[in-house]
Enzyme design. Structure first.
Site, mmCIF file in Angstrom:
data_model
loop_
_atom_site.group_PDB
_atom_site.id
_atom_site.type_symbol
_atom_site.label_atom_id
_atom_site.label_comp_id
_atom_site.label_asym_id
_atom_site.label_seq_id
_atom_site.Cartn_x
_atom_site.Cartn_y
_atom_site.Cartn_z
ATOM 1 N N ARG A 194 -10.471 93.783 -19.979
ATOM 2 C CA ARG A 194 -10.536 93.077 -21.271
ATOM 3 C C ARG A 194 -9.278 93.295 -22.094
ATOM 4 O O ARG A 194 -8.859 92.384 -22.817
ATOM 5 C CB ARG A 194 -11.777 93.526 -22.042
ATOM 6 C CG ARG A 194 -13.017 92.952 -21.415
ATOM 7 C CD ARG A 194 -14.245 93.371 -22.144
ATOM 8 N NE ARG A 194 -15.388 92.621 -21.651
ATOM 9 C CZ ARG A 194 -16.629 93.080 -21.653
ATOM 10 N NH1 ARG A 194 -16.895 94.286 -22.135
ATOM 11 N NH2 ARG A 194 -17.607 92.346 -21.196
ATOM 12 N N LYS B 118 -34.500 84.807 -11.855
ATOM 13 C CA LYS B 118 -35.596 84.005 -12.429
ATOM 14 C C LYS B 118 -35.195 82.594 -12.839
ATOM 15 O O LYS B 118 -34.098 82.374 -13.334
ATOM 16 C CB LYS B 118 -36.125 84.714 -13.672
ATOM 17 C CG LYS B 118 -36.819 86.019 -13.367
ATOM 18 C CD LYS B 118 -37.243 86.658 -14.657
ATOM 19 C CE LYS B 118 -38.055 87.909 -14.397
ATOM 20 N NZ LYS B 118 -38.306 88.641 -15.635
ATOM 21 N N GLY C 120 -21.910 87.213 -15.513
ATOM 22 C CA GLY C 120 -22.439 88.497 -15.045
ATOM 23 C C GLY C 120 -22.335 88.745 -13.560
ATOM 24 O O GLY C 120 -21.260 89.024 -13.037
ATOM 25 N N GLY D 30 -22.861 85.860 -21.585
ATOM 26 C CA GLY D 30 -23.751 85.032 -22.399
ATOM 27 C C GLY D 30 -23.041 83.829 -22.990
ATOM 28 O O GLY D 30 -23.613 82.736 -23.057
HETATM 29 P P1 AMP Z 1 -29.722 87.193 -13.131
HETATM 30 O O1 AMP Z 1 -29.423 88.295 -14.100
HETATM 31 O O2 AMP Z 1 -30.947 86.397 -13.449
HETATM 32 O O3 AMP Z 1 -28.526 86.341 -12.818
HETATM 33 O O4 AMP Z 1 -30.119 87.928 -11.787
HETATM 34 C C1 AMP Z 1 -29.252 88.733 -11.060
HETATM 35 C C2 AMP Z 1 -30.082 89.635 -10.226
HETATM 36 O O5 AMP Z 1 -30.915 88.875 -9.371
HETATM 37 C C3 AMP Z 1 -29.286 90.547 -9.312
HETATM 38 O O6 AMP Z 1 -29.429 91.863 -9.772
HETATM 39 C C4 AMP Z 1 -29.924 90.352 -7.960
HETATM 40 O O7 AMP Z 1 -30.167 91.577 -7.289
HETATM 41 C C5 AMP Z 1 -31.231 89.690 -8.296
HETATM 42 N N1 AMP Z 1 -31.774 88.917 -7.168
HETATM 43 C C6 AMP Z 1 -31.168 87.965 -6.458
HETATM 44 N N2 AMP Z 1 -31.966 87.540 -5.464
HETATM 45 C C7 AMP Z 1 -33.115 88.248 -5.545
HETATM 46 C C8 AMP Z 1 -34.309 88.278 -4.780
HETATM 47 N N3 AMP Z 1 -34.475 87.478 -3.732
HETATM 48 N N4 AMP Z 1 -35.272 89.155 -5.148
HETATM 49 C C9 AMP Z 1 -35.091 89.958 -6.204
HETATM 50 N N5 AMP Z 1 -33.983 89.973 -6.973
HETATM 51 C C10 AMP Z 1 -33.007 89.126 -6.639
#
Ligand code: AMP
Length: 417
Positions: free
Chosen positions: A35, A218, A374, A397
């Site tokens: 940064r 999610k 992220g 974000g």
């Molecule tokens: P996000 O913060 O929603 O972008 O999610 C990122 C996280 O999703 C990472 O830490 C990954 O380990 C997790 N992730 C990706 N695929 C899976 C999966 N099939 N089951 C559980 N966690 C997952």
């Protein structure tokens, strides 16, 4: 809109909002200076013109209180080394008028952490939203925020915002301060300009075909982005943990995979919308299932919609990886946010790696690729390909909100919107 290239800083004092929220170890040593390096082009241009710098940032979450753990004094020497000039430090950002006034061309003043003052974020302290007195407290804090911003503004002749990571926040130093400068004396820094241009490449100035890859855990946290992209993309890859909400919504068995049971209708709605809009929705057909959430778990490749009881899908399977690569390789615009599996475990990186490799290949063939938000940044870094994609965003974000189509207050304040 004024630009940093058009502005001559000679003899001017510039107050620059940067994002120096760098990670520190337990001894207060910087563990990653990305940064600081990111802000250098802007800071150096101002000094080279013969201007002087008042540099301001937040660090961590001190919640409106002085806390030595988050003091920017810890990074003063690193900033001086990076700039190649001595840096003076103002231990109270709201009482730095004398030090600012004493600055001569080529000199630099670093202000203490802005978030030692609750006025920076402008949120009332010690009162819950459901308290009847909350609205009055909020109004009072907003008035104090204006005063705080006015004080910061009084130190300088012009204002530069180069902190993309906080551009989605309407804070004193990121947005409110801009009200105290006229249009000719406020501008975005180089880093901000690059981020804005990169977002523009995937939202407005699109070369086709456009493939977006949304992964992560999610659907619920990505829905705003998915909806905004649906009107723009040719191919939409939805991967990672989201795969299993879609598989279950279509009647599949997902074992104990991550699945949002309250989002099954939403998943069906996304499938329907993609059909209506002619978007090629690419979902995983097979997956690497594990018998525990662990790098050392036993694994088997199974259909993504037929996962045995007690097993969970943790990565994209080989057939899926090919499907993803095909949708990426022919693209001319690519956006990637979110991994295709639990990439933190080395045994479940293949899906994310296949995506990264395909993006690198497409980029070498002339595509514009933006990676951000992220975990996908952590992925390209882990795979050593950050310099083989067109742009890696510095804003988590902020980037996601920009892609959702939201106006970022930090940018709107400069543009005068
Ligand atoms: P996000 O913060 O929603 O972008 O999610 C990122 C996280 O999703 C990472 O830490 C990954 O380990 C997790 N992730 C990706 N695929 C899976 C999966 N099939 N089951 C559980 N966690 C997952």
């Amino acid at each position: 809109m004024q630009t940093i290239d058009n502005f001559n800083f000679a003899g001017k004092k510039a107050i620059v909002r940067v994002d120096f929220n760098v990670p520190l170890d337990e001894n207060g040593k910087i563990t990653d200076d990305t940064r600081i390096r990111g802000a250098l082009p802007t800071l150096k241009k101002i000094l080279a013109d013969g201007g002087s710098l008042i540099v301001m940032s937040h660090m961590g979450k001190p919640k409106g209180k002085v806390n030595a753990k988050f003091s920017l004094a810890q990074i003063k020497d690193a900033v001086a080394a990076a700039l190649g000039v001595a840096v003076e430090f103002a231990p109270d950002c709201a009482k730095a008028a004398d030090k600012a006034a004493a600055l001569k061309p080529g000199e630099v003043l670093l202000l203490e952490n802005l978030r030692f003052y609750p006025e920076e974020e402008g949120k009332p302290v010690g009162i819950e939203k459901d308290d009847p007195a909350y609205d009055a407290a909020k109004k009072e804090m907003k008035a104090r925020q204006k005063e705080f911003a006015k004080t910061l503004a009084s130190y300088a002749d012009c204002y530069v915002n180069d902190a993309f990571g906080t551009a989605h926040r309407k804070h004193a130093s990121t947005a409110v301060i801009a009200d105290y400068f006229d249009a000719d004396n406020k501008m975005l820094g180089y880093l901000m300009e690059k981020e804005v241009k990169a977002v523009d490449n995937v939202l407005s100035d699109i070369k086709r075909p456009f493939t977006a890859i949304m992964g992560g855990s999610k659907v619920s946290t990505k829905i705003g982005i998915i909806e905004n992209l649906m009107d723009k993309v040719d191919n939409l890859i939805l991967c990672g943990g989201m795969t299993y909400t879609f598989a279950k919504a279509q009647g599949g068995n997902v074992g104990c995979s991550i699945c949002e049971n309250d989002k099954l209708d939403l998943a069906l709605d996304i499938i329907k919308k993609a059909q209506e809009k002619g978007v090629n929705l690419v979902l995983g057909t097979d997956c690497v299932a594990a018998d525990a959430f662990s790098n050392d778990a036993n694994t088997q490749v199974v259909p993504a919609n037929n996962i045995p009881e007690g097993w969970e899908g943790l990565d994209a399977g080989p057939e899926t990886r090919k499907l993803f690569a095909e949708a990426i390789k022919g693209a001319k615009t690519i956006l990637w946010n979110g991994p295709a599996g639990v990439f933190e475990f080395d045994n479940f990186t293949a899906g994310s790696r296949a995506i990264a490799d395909a993006i690198v290949e497409a980029t070498a063939n002339g595509a514009f690729s933006l990676v951000g938000g992220g975990d996908s940044v952590a992925c390209v870094n882990k795979f050593g390909v950050a310099d083989k994609v067109s742009y890696v965003s510095t804003g988590g974000g902020a980037l996601l909100e920009a892609i959702e189509g939201k106006v970022l207050p930090g940018i709107a304040a400069i543009k005068g919107e």
